[in-house]
Scaffold this motif. Structure first.
Motif, PDB file in Angstrom:
ATOM      1  N   UNK A   1       0.580  -8.365  14.530  1.00 54.59           N
ATOM      2  CA  UNK A   1       0.502  -9.025  13.226  1.00 54.59           C
ATOM      3  C   UNK A   1      -0.063  -8.176  12.109  1.00 54.59           C
ATOM      4  N   UNK A   2      -0.274  -6.886  12.380  1.00 53.48           N
ATOM      5  CA  UNK A   2      -0.819  -6.022  11.336  1.00 53.48           C
ATOM      6  C   UNK A   2       0.297  -5.496  10.441  1.00 53.48           C
ATOM      7  N   UNK A   3      -0.018  -5.328   9.163  1.00 53.45           N
ATOM      8  CA  UNK A   3       0.930  -4.736   8.222  1.00 53.45           C
ATOM      9  C   UNK A   3       0.828  -3.221   8.354  1.00 53.45           C
ATOM     10  N   UNK A   4       1.953  -2.577   8.548  1.00 47.60           N
ATOM     11  CA  UNK A   4       1.912  -1.145   8.857  1.00 47.60           C
ATOM     12  C   UNK A   4       2.438  -0.259   7.722  1.00 47.60           C
ATOM     13  N   UNK A   5       3.091  -0.841   6.731  1.00 49.14           N
ATOM     14  CA  UNK A   5       3.674   0.007   5.682  1.00 49.14           C
ATOM     15  C   UNK A   5       2.607   0.826   4.957  1.00 49.14           C
ATOM     16  N   UNK A   6       1.464   0.199   4.654  1.00 48.03           N
ATOM     17  CA  UNK A   6       0.424   0.947   3.944  1.00 48.03           C
ATOM     18  C   UNK A   6      -0.178   2.033   4.833  1.00 48.03           C
ATOM     19  N   UNK A   7      -0.206   1.792   6.145  1.00 50.03           N
ATOM     20  CA  UNK A   7      -0.699   2.826   7.060  1.00 50.03           C
ATOM     21  C   UNK A   7       0.233   4.038   7.043  1.00 50.03           C
TER      22      UNK A   7
ATOM     23  N   UNK B   1      -4.120  10.739  13.846  1.00 48.62           N
ATOM     24  CA  UNK B   1      -4.432   9.754  12.802  1.00 48.62           C
ATOM     25  C   UNK B   1      -3.811   8.404  13.133  1.00 48.62           C
ATOM     26  N   UNK B   2      -2.556   8.407  13.538  1.00 60.62           N
ATOM     27  CA  UNK B   2      -1.866   7.151  13.857  1.00 60.62           C
ATOM     28  C   UNK B   2      -2.455   6.520  15.104  1.00 60.62           C
ATOM     29  N   UNK B   3      -2.705   7.321  16.127  1.00 61.00           N
ATOM     30  CA  UNK B   3      -3.267   6.790  17.369  1.00 61.00           C
ATOM     31  C   UNK B   3      -4.628   6.143  17.129  1.00 61.00           C
TER      32      UNK B   3
END
Length: 218
Positions: free
Chosen positions: A32-38, A59-61
Motif C-alpha cells: 500500500x505504499x506510494x512508490x512514484x516519489x521514491x 538505496x532502494x533495498x
C-alpha cells in the motif's frame, strides 16, 4: 552431481528486465505504499551522482528495512509468477537443452535470492547464487548480507558454494552484460545474450560468442 555446469545470469538474460529494484518497489506497492516519489528521489540522487555506481540498488533495498521476512517470502511467490510474462524463451530453451544433456544449471545473479530460489524451484533449476538479504530476527534490515553478487564477486560466491576453479574453467556461461567479464573470461565457453545486429566490441575482443551458438551442445 553432474560435473558439467551451465552458469546463467538472470536479469536481462533469463528474464527481460532488471529485477532487484523492481522486486522492492512491487513489494512496497503491494503493502500500500506510494512508490512514484521514491523512484523520483532515486533518479534525482543518481543525477546528482550521490549514489555511486551500485548505490542506487542499496538505496532502494533500504526501503525494506523492518519488513517481515515471512511477508517478503510470500510476496516473492507472487513475483515469480509475474515473471512468467518476462521470460526470454530462447534462453529458457538453452537451459532446457543443457538440462537434458546432463548439465547442472546454476543461476549466478545480482538479483535477490529470496525470489531467485523460488524461481529455481518453479523451473527445475539446480542451484542459485545471488545477493542475500540481511535479517535481524524476523525482519529485513534493508541491507545486503555480504557483498552484492556482481562482477568478480560472482566468482568468489561460486567458489564459496563448493564449485572449484577447474570446474568453472570447464563450464559454460551465458549473460548479457560486460559487468560479467570476469566470469566470461574464466568460463570454458562464454556466450552473450543480446538483441543487437552485431556483437558488442568488448565481446568480440574477449572471445565471447553469440548466445545462439549455445544451442549446440558439445
Amino acid at each position: 552431481m553432474s560435473n558439467k555446469i551451465l552458469f546463467v545470469d538472470f536479469c536481462e538474460t533469463i528474464v527481460d528486465k532488471q529485477t532487484a529494484d523492481d522486486f522492492c518497489y512491487k513489494y512496497l506497492a503491494n503493502k500500500g505504499q506510494k512508490i512514484n516519489h521514491k523512484k523520483i528521489i532515486k533518479y534525482l540522487l543518481g543525477k546528482l551522482r550521490l549514489l555511486g555506481r551500485l548505490g542506487g540498488k542499496r538505496h532502494v533495498l533500504n526501503h525494506l528495512n523492518g519488513s517481515n521476512v515471512h511477508d517478503v517470502e510470500l510476496f516473492a511467490n507472487e513475483y515469480v509468477n509475474d515473471l512468467t510474462k518476462h521470460l526470454n524463451n530462447d534462453v529458457m530453451d538453452i537451459i532446457a537443452q543443457h538440462k537434458s544433456a546432463g548439465y547442472r544449471i546454476v543461476i549466478v545473479s545480482g538479483g535477490y535470492e529470496v525470489y531467485l530460489k523460488k524461481f529455481a524451484r518453479k523451473y527445475d533449476i539446480d542451484q542459485v547464487i545471488g545477493t542475500r538479504l540481511e535479517l535481524k530476527g524476523s525482519s529485513l534490515t534493508g541491507q545486503f548480507s555480504g557483498p552484492d553478487c556482481m562482477e568478480g564477486e560472482k566468482i568468489s560466491r561460486i567458489i564459496e558454494s563448493g564449485i572449484n576453479i577447474e570446474e568453472i574453467k570447464s563450464a559454460t556461461f551465458i549473460s548479457d552484460h560486460v559487468s560479467d567479464l570476469p566470469l566470461f573470461k574464466l568460463a570454458g565457453k562464454s556466450y552473450i545474450y543480446h538483441k543487437e545486429a552485431k556483437l558488442p566490441a568488448w565481446a568480440v575482443q574477449n572471445n565471447v560468442k553469440d548466445y545462439k551458438h549455445a544451442l549446440v551442445i558439445a
